[in-house]
Design an enzyme around this catalytic site. Structure first.
Site, PDB file in Angstrom:
ATOM      1  N   ASP A  68       0.968  -1.366  -0.111  1.00  0.00           N
ATOM      2  CA  ASP A  68       0.049   0.053   0.056  1.00  0.00           C
ATOM      3  C   ASP A  68       1.026   1.278   0.022  1.00  0.00           C
ATOM      4  O   ASP A  68       2.109   1.131   0.445  1.00  0.00           O
ATOM      5  CB  ASP A  68      -0.843   0.140   1.429  1.00  0.00           C
TER       6      ASP A  68
ATOM      7  N   ARG B 230      -1.125  -0.395  -8.710  1.00  0.00           N
ATOM      8  CA  ARG B 230      -2.437  -0.295  -8.548  1.00  0.00           C
ATOM      9  C   ARG B 230      -2.590   1.257  -8.220  1.00  0.00           C
ATOM     10  O   ARG B 230      -1.860   1.834  -7.345  1.00  0.00           O
ATOM     11  CB  ARG B 230      -2.858  -0.928  -6.928  1.00  0.00           C
TER      12      ARG B 230
HETATM   13  C1  LIG Z   1      -8.498  -1.579  -3.937  1.00  0.00           C
HETATM   14  C2  LIG Z   1      -7.960  -0.277  -3.357  1.00  0.00           C
HETATM   15  C3  LIG Z   1      -6.853  -0.079  -2.710  1.00  0.00           C
HETATM   16  C4  LIG Z   1      -6.633   1.063  -2.120  1.00  0.00           C
HETATM   17  N1  LIG Z   1      -5.333   1.265  -1.476  1.00  0.00           N
HETATM   18  C5  LIG Z   1      -5.053   2.471  -1.004  1.00  0.00           C
HETATM   19  C6  LIG Z   1      -3.716   2.794  -0.694  1.00  0.00           C
HETATM   20  O1  LIG Z   1      -2.485   2.011  -0.780  1.00  0.00           O
HETATM   21  N2  LIG Z   1      -3.472   3.897  -0.444  1.00  0.00           N
HETATM   22  C7  LIG Z   1      -4.132   5.118  -0.371  1.00  0.00           C
HETATM   23  O2  LIG Z   1      -3.853   6.670  -0.174  1.00  0.00           O
HETATM   24  N3  LIG Z   1      -5.418   4.633  -0.700  1.00  0.00           N
HETATM   25  C8  LIG Z   1      -5.963   3.572  -0.968  1.00  0.00           C
HETATM   26  N4  LIG Z   1      -7.219   3.398  -1.315  1.00  0.00           N
HETATM   27  C9  LIG Z   1      -8.240   4.409  -1.140  1.00  0.00           C
HETATM   28  C10 LIG Z   1      -8.401   5.530  -2.504  1.00  0.00           C
HETATM   29  O3  LIG Z   1      -7.237   6.438  -2.135  1.00  0.00           O
HETATM   30  C11 LIG Z   1      -9.508   6.438  -2.288  1.00  0.00           C
HETATM   31  O4  LIG Z   1      -9.689   7.108  -0.885  1.00  0.00           O
HETATM   32  C12 LIG Z   1     -11.037   5.468  -2.515  1.00  0.00           C
HETATM   33  O5  LIG Z   1     -10.931   4.678  -3.174  1.00  0.00           O
HETATM   34  C13 LIG Z   1     -12.229   6.575  -2.603  1.00  0.00           C
HETATM   35  O6  LIG Z   1     -11.699   6.942  -4.122  1.00  0.00           O
HETATM   36  P1  LIG Z   1     -12.464   6.689  -5.454  1.00  0.00           P
HETATM   37  O7  LIG Z   1     -11.337   6.225  -6.393  1.00  0.00           O
HETATM   38  O8  LIG Z   1     -13.229   5.581  -5.179  1.00  0.00           O
HETATM   39  O9  LIG Z   1     -13.283   7.823  -5.939  1.00  0.00           O
HETATM   40  P2  LIG Z   1     -14.272   8.955  -5.432  1.00  0.00           P
HETATM   41  O10 LIG Z   1     -14.329   9.981  -6.356  1.00  0.00           O
HETATM   42  O11 LIG Z   1     -13.830   9.119  -3.856  1.00  0.00           O
HETATM   43  O12 LIG Z   1     -15.461   8.003  -5.291  1.00  0.00           O
HETATM   44  C14 LIG Z   1     -16.266   7.687  -6.370  1.00  0.00           C
HETATM   45  C15 LIG Z   1     -17.655   6.968  -5.786  1.00  0.00           C
HETATM   46  O13 LIG Z   1     -17.452   5.867  -5.247  1.00  0.00           O
HETATM   47  C16 LIG Z   1     -18.105   5.648  -4.230  1.00  0.00           C
HETATM   48  N5  LIG Z   1     -17.624   5.674  -3.124  1.00  0.00           N
HETATM   49  C17 LIG Z   1     -15.947   6.001  -2.879  1.00  0.00           C
HETATM   50  N6  LIG Z   1     -15.589   5.801  -1.626  1.00  0.00           N
HETATM   51  C18 LIG Z   1     -16.677   5.526  -0.752  1.00  0.00           C
HETATM   52  C19 LIG Z   1     -16.917   5.275   0.580  1.00  0.00           C
HETATM   53  N7  LIG Z   1     -15.941   5.230   1.310  1.00  0.00           N
HETATM   54  N8  LIG Z   1     -18.047   4.853   1.060  1.00  0.00           N
HETATM   55  C20 LIG Z   1     -19.331   4.892  -0.172  1.00  0.00           C
HETATM   56  N9  LIG Z   1     -19.083   5.025  -1.215  1.00  0.00           N
HETATM   57  C21 LIG Z   1     -17.626   5.323  -1.807  1.00  0.00           C
HETATM   58  C22 LIG Z   1     -19.157   6.897  -4.080  1.00  0.00           C
HETATM   59  O14 LIG Z   1     -20.330   6.678  -4.989  1.00  0.00           O
HETATM   60  C23 LIG Z   1     -18.317   7.965  -5.094  1.00  0.00           C
HETATM   61  O15 LIG Z   1     -19.187   8.751  -5.549  1.00  0.00           O
HETATM   62  C24 LIG Z   1      -7.394   2.203  -2.110  1.00  0.00           C
HETATM   63  C25 LIG Z   1      -8.810   1.887  -2.592  1.00  0.00           C
HETATM   64  C26 LIG Z   1      -9.184   0.909  -3.364  1.00  0.00           C
HETATM   65  C27 LIG Z   1     -10.254   0.602  -4.088  1.00  0.00           C
END
Ligand SMILES: Cc1cc2nc3c(=O)[nH]c(=O)nc-3n(C[C@H](O)[C@H](O)[C@H](O)COP(=O)(O)OP(=O)(O)OC[C@H]3O[C@@H](n4cnc5c(N)ncnc54)[C@H](O)[C@@H]3O)c2cc1C
Length: 308
Positions: free
Chosen positions: A132, A182
């Site tokens: 991560d 990722r």
């Molecule tokens: C597989 C995976 C691994 C990850 N690893 C890391 C990492 O190593 N380091 C790091 O900094 N971050 C990590 N993250 C978190 C990432 O950085 C984001 O904070 C998170 O994925 C929300 O952003 P989004 O890309 O989904 O887009 P957004 O624009 O935030 O969300 C898009 C849509 O997805 C839905 N959504 C998003 N988050 C949520 C929630 N919490 N609850 C409900 N609905 C939601 C909503 O409908 C939203 O409108 C990871 C995420 C994923 C999916």
């Protein structure tokens, strides 16, 4: 960054709130939306259900910022045990860890030693081993760890964050390694000196970086993983993959357990490779606050759980 997001990310760093929240059963109940349970067996059971739908899994034991050497060793030993469970399970399951969970704050060398042991075990059972990306101060040491691991083990993947200005340069520098990346938007509270303060810029950066990786994937130079729940963005990127001639199996989509579940199923049924990241363990407070911060409306789920 919105005020709600800023406040929730500040709350994530409070030890007092951490102690309070983890003792309250209604908060514990509310976490069930994002994790099937605290025990590793809960996570493995949930993964078997996803397997039936053709979805793979990435597992992570919650915990970070470990400051006691023996605790980092215990995390390493836990994952060694977990790899045995994975090998016996028949799951398309992989492990993702945080460097600070394996003692990066204590000693870079020891953290690397632990990661090497885990990457070797992961490789032996044919799994991708994920690193991560944490807060900005850890980016340089984490990239250094990744380079060291990738030199010995081909099966190691790294998360990069699209909200950081530096990520484009970091990605280009990694390309000669044929990296497994990722791409995520980024979950931490970073200042505007290092990260885009406006969401639209992060989204643009996400698209551009993914597009670059998908193009490299068509030539076999990179394995991109799109780690996002942003469905319109994903749909555009799937179209870009087709335009570049990236094979369907040349990239994957990863999402978190409990978020956009219907879309995860739809994408799978359309032929995409989809994996769901399942978290388990009792150290869920900081991680859970980051999930709330991503969508402050989630706070209502906690309130609803409080009301029973
Ligand atoms: C597989 C995976 C691994 C990850 N690893 C890391 C990492 O190593 N380091 C790091 O900094 N971050 C990590 N993250 C978190 C990432 O950085 C984001 O904070 C998170 O994925 C929300 O952003 P989004 O890309 O989904 O887009 P957004 O624009 O935030 O969300 C898009 C849509 O997805 C839905 N959504 C998003 N988050 C949520 C929630 N919490 N609850 C409900 N609905 C939601 C909503 O409908 C939203 O409108 C990871 C995420 C994923 C999916």
């Amino acid at each position: 960054m919105s005020l709600g997001r800023t406040i929730l990310l500040k709350m994530a760093d409070s030890e007092f709130l951490n102690r309070q929240a983890t003792q309250r059963s209604f908060v514990k109940r509310a976490t069930r939306r994002f994790m099937p349970g605290e025990a590793p067996e809960d996570a493995l059971r949930a993964a078997q259900m996803l397997k039936a739908e053709g979805r793979g899994t990435v597992f992570t034991k919650l915990g970070e910022a470990i400051t006691v050497r023996a605790d980092a060793e215990a995390v390493r030993d836990h994952y060694l045990w977990f790899f045995d469970q994975l090998a016996a399970s028949g799951l398309d399951g992989h492990v993702s860890v945080k460097p600070t969970q394996l003692g990066l704050d204590l000693s870079y060398d020891q953290c690397l030693e632990h990661l090497m042991v885990l990457a070797a075990r992961s490789e032996a059972i044919g799994k991708t081993f994920w690193i991560d990306m944490e807060g900005f101060v850890y980016v340089d040491p984490t990239l250094k760890l990744y380079r060291a691991l990738k030199a010995k083990h081909h099966n190691v993947g790294l998360a990069l964050q699209a909200y950081l200005y530096r990520t484009q340069a970091d990605l280009e520098a990694l390309m000669p390694l044929r990296p497994i990346i990722r791409l995520v938007k980024g979950a931490y509270a970073e200042p505007s000196s290092v990260a885009f303060p406006v969401k639209a810029d992060t989204n643009r950066s996400y698209f551009d970086l993914s597009d670059r990786m998908l193009q490299a994937a068509a030539a076999g130079q990179c394995t991109p993983i799109l780690g996002t729940h942003d469905i319109p963005l994903l749909d555009r990127l799937v179209a870009r993959a087709k335009a570049h001639g990236t094979p369907d199996r040349g990239y994957e989509i990863h999402m978190l357990y409990g978020i956009r579940d219907a879309d995860q199923r739809r994408l799978r049924s359309e032929g995409r490779t989809v994996k769901t990241l399942i978290s388990y363990g009792s150290a869920w407070y900081k991680w859970y606050m980051r999930r709330l911060a991503e969508r402050p409306a989630n706070v209502w789920f906690v309130v609803r759980s409080l009301l029973g």
